[in-house]
Design a protein around this motif. Structure first.
Motif, short mmCIF file in Angstrom:
data_model
loop_
_atom_site.label_atom_id
_atom_site.label_comp_id
_atom_site.label_asym_id
_atom_site.label_seq_id
_atom_site.Cartn_x
_atom_site.Cartn_y
_atom_site.Cartn_z
N PHE A 1 2.10 2.36 6.94
CA PHE A 1 3.55 1.38 7.04
C PHE A 1 3.21 0.19 7.91
O PHE A 1 3.58 -1.00 7.42
CB PHE A 1 4.49 2.27 7.62
N LEU A 2 2.49 0.19 8.88
CA LEU A 2 2.09 -0.80 9.84
C LEU A 2 0.53 -0.84 9.60
O LEU A 2 0.04 -1.76 9.52
CB LEU A 2 2.38 -0.69 11.31
N ASN A 3 -0.19 0.16 9.86
CA ASN A 3 -1.66 0.43 9.92
C ASN A 3 -2.11 1.65 9.03
O ASN A 3 -1.19 2.44 8.52
CB ASN A 3 -2.33 0.46 11.17
N ALA A 4 -3.38 2.05 9.28
CA ALA A 4 -3.88 2.88 8.48
C ALA A 4 -3.26 4.18 9.12
O ALA A 4 -3.37 5.32 8.55
CB ALA A 4 -5.43 3.07 8.49
N ALA A 5 -2.91 4.30 10.38
CA ALA A 5 -2.34 5.26 11.25
C ALA A 5 -1.36 4.80 12.00
O ALA A 5 -1.48 4.02 12.99
CB ALA A 5 -3.53 6.27 11.82
N ASP A 6 0.07 5.21 11.91
CA ASP A 6 1.11 4.85 12.73
C ASP A 6 1.77 6.08 13.58
O ASP A 6 1.90 6.91 12.68
CB ASP A 6 2.12 4.13 12.01
N THR A 7 1.82 6.05 14.76
CA THR A 7 2.58 7.02 15.41
C THR A 7 3.80 6.49 16.28
O THR A 7 3.50 5.41 16.96
CB THR A 7 1.71 7.90 16.46
N HIS B 1 0.93 -1.27 -0.01
CA HIS B 1 0.05 0.04 -0.08
C HIS B 1 0.84 1.28 0.00
O HIS B 1 1.72 1.25 0.59
CB HIS B 1 -0.80 0.13 1.38
N ASP B 2 0.62 2.32 -0.88
CA ASP B 2 1.06 3.61 -0.81
C ASP B 2 1.34 4.21 0.62
O ASP B 2 0.16 4.05 1.30
CB ASP B 2 0.62 4.61 -2.02
N LEU C 1 3.06 -3.35 5.32
CA LEU C 1 4.31 -4.03 5.57
C LEU C 1 4.39 -4.99 6.58
O LEU C 1 4.84 -6.02 6.94
CB LEU C 1 5.48 -2.95 5.86
N ALA C 2 3.46 -4.85 7.65
CA ALA C 2 3.50 -5.54 8.90
C ALA C 2 2.36 -6.73 8.90
O ALA C 2 2.34 -7.44 9.83
CB ALA C 2 3.32 -4.65 10.21
N ALA C 3 1.67 -6.60 7.75
CA ALA C 3 0.57 -7.67 7.81
C ALA C 3 1.05 -9.09 7.79
O ALA C 3 2.29 -9.35 7.27
CB ALA C 3 -0.36 -7.45 6.59
N PRO C 4 0.59 -10.18 8.25
CA PRO C 4 1.38 -11.38 8.02
C PRO C 4 1.03 -12.04 6.60
O PRO C 4 0.17 -11.72 5.96
CB PRO C 4 0.51 -12.47 8.96
N SER C 5 2.21 -12.66 6.47
CA SER C 5 2.15 -13.16 4.83
C SER C 5 1.26 -14.48 4.51
O SER C 5 1.30 -15.29 5.53
CB SER C 5 3.48 -13.49 4.58
N LYS C 6 0.68 -14.58 3.70
CA LYS C 6 -0.09 -15.71 3.18
C LYS C 6 0.67 -16.56 2.26
O LYS C 6 1.05 -15.67 1.19
CB LYS C 6 -1.38 -15.35 3.00
N THR D 1 12.92 20.22 -1.42
CA THR D 1 11.68 19.98 -0.29
C THR D 1 11.17 18.47 -0.56
O THR D 1 10.27 18.08 0.08
CB THR D 1 10.69 20.72 -1.04
N ASP D 2 11.91 17.71 -1.26
CA ASP D 2 11.64 16.29 -1.77
C ASP D 2 12.58 15.31 -0.56
O ASP D 2 13.63 15.58 -0.38
CB ASP D 2 11.72 15.92 -2.86
N LEU D 3 12.44 14.06 -0.63
CA LEU D 3 13.35 13.07 -0.18
C LEU D 3 13.60 12.11 -1.52
O LEU D 3 12.66 11.97 -2.19
CB LEU D 3 12.67 11.93 0.98
N LYS D 4 14.92 11.56 -1.53
CA LYS D 4 15.22 10.63 -2.59
C LYS D 4 15.71 9.32 -2.06
O LYS D 4 16.40 9.36 -0.91
CB LYS D 4 16.18 11.36 -3.59
N ASN D 5 15.51 8.09 -2.81
CA ASN D 5 16.30 6.88 -2.48
C ASN D 5 15.80 6.49 -0.95
O ASN D 5 16.71 6.06 -0.47
CB ASN D 5 17.70 7.06 -2.65
N VAL D 6 14.59 6.85 -0.96
CA VAL D 6 14.01 6.06 0.33
C VAL D 6 13.93 4.67 0.46
O VAL D 6 13.20 4.19 -0.41
CB VAL D 6 12.74 6.89 0.61
N THR D 7 14.57 3.98 1.59
CA THR D 7 14.25 2.74 1.79
C THR D 7 13.66 2.66 3.20
O THR D 7 14.38 3.12 4.14
CB THR D 7 15.67 2.10 1.90
N TYR D 8 12.88 1.62 3.34
CA TYR D 8 11.89 1.79 4.65
C TYR D 8 12.08 0.17 5.07
O TYR D 8 12.14 -0.68 4.70
CB TYR D 8 10.67 1.99 4.35
#
Length: 225
Positions: A114-120, A91-92, A219-224, A163-170
């Motif tokens: 990243f993990l859920n619809a909202a992450d803090t 998901h974007d 990203l954090a969802a269990p894989s199937k 004003t941007d970020l480049k080469n982002v890895t997460y």
């Protein structure tokens, strides 16, 4: 002569103790940063994500990355989960950084998808030098029915470019799953993903109500299988 040697020994001991106390009272920027990071997640989890291809930008002079950015399309680079495969799309996502500190290397993070619809982030730090940076965060992820939860370490690396970020890895890694069995990926399992077009543009984060849906896989969802 004997008295002189004793006096020199005592003076040396006093100097050593004084230096030791001084180091504790006035820790170096690197010491402050190291403690900040270790309070967020153990080094072993950072090492795991680094082995999966996440660049960790070290240093105590990171650029100011305050702002909001869109990270899309988000593509899996590597994983230690058997059912994952490189190239899988997620998901974007979007992220907002704020309240960055040059004194204790703290920074706050709010993300979406990243993990859920909202992450803090609960605790967060930033390292780096020049235009390169790495943000370290610890996030509590709660199941949809709120019955289970897990703690994840998150690392986001990239380069500030105007004003941007480049080469982002997460990267995300489960660091405490004792209350999340069966819902989240297992403790010690992690994923590293990257922004495929290499540019994470600046956005109005507060105006984003939803992001483009690719597979609705977080990203954090269990894989199937």
């Amino acid at each position: 002569m004997k008295n002189l040697l004793v006096l020199l020994y005592l003076l040396s001991a006093v100097m050593i103790v004084s230096c030791s106390k001084s180091d504790k009272v006035n820790p170096s920027p690197q010491d402050i940063l190291n403690k900040k990071i270790s309070d967020i997640l153990p080094q072993q989890y950072i090492d795991t994500l680094a082995k999966l291809g996440l660049t960790v930008n070290q240093g105590t002079t990171p650029p100011n990355v305050e702002g909001a950015f869109s990270i899309a399309p988000l593509i899996l680079k590597n994983s230690n989960i058997k059912t994952d495969y490189p190239g899988k799309s997620f998901h974007d996502a979007s992220v907002k950084f704020f309240e960055q500190s040059t004194k204790d290397f703290g920074i706050k993070l709010v993300g979406k998808f990243f993990l859920n619809a909202a992450d803090t982030s609960i605790t967060t730090a930033i390292s780096g030098s020049g235009n390169n940076f790495t943000v370290y965060g610890k996030v509590k992820s709660v199941s949809a029915d709120k019955s289970k939860f897990a703690y994840f370490g998150i690392l986001l690396s990239g380069t500030k470019d105007g004003t941007d970020l480049k080469n982002v890895t997460y990267g995300i890694i489960n660091i405490d799953n004792k209350n999340g069995t069966g819902v989240f990926i297992n403790e010690g399992q992690g994923r590293v993903a990257y922004d495929k077009d290499l540019v994470s543009g600046s956005i109005n984060f507060d105006a984003v109500s939803s992001l483009k849906n690719r597979e609705r896989v977080f990203l954090a969802a269990p894989s199937k299988p």
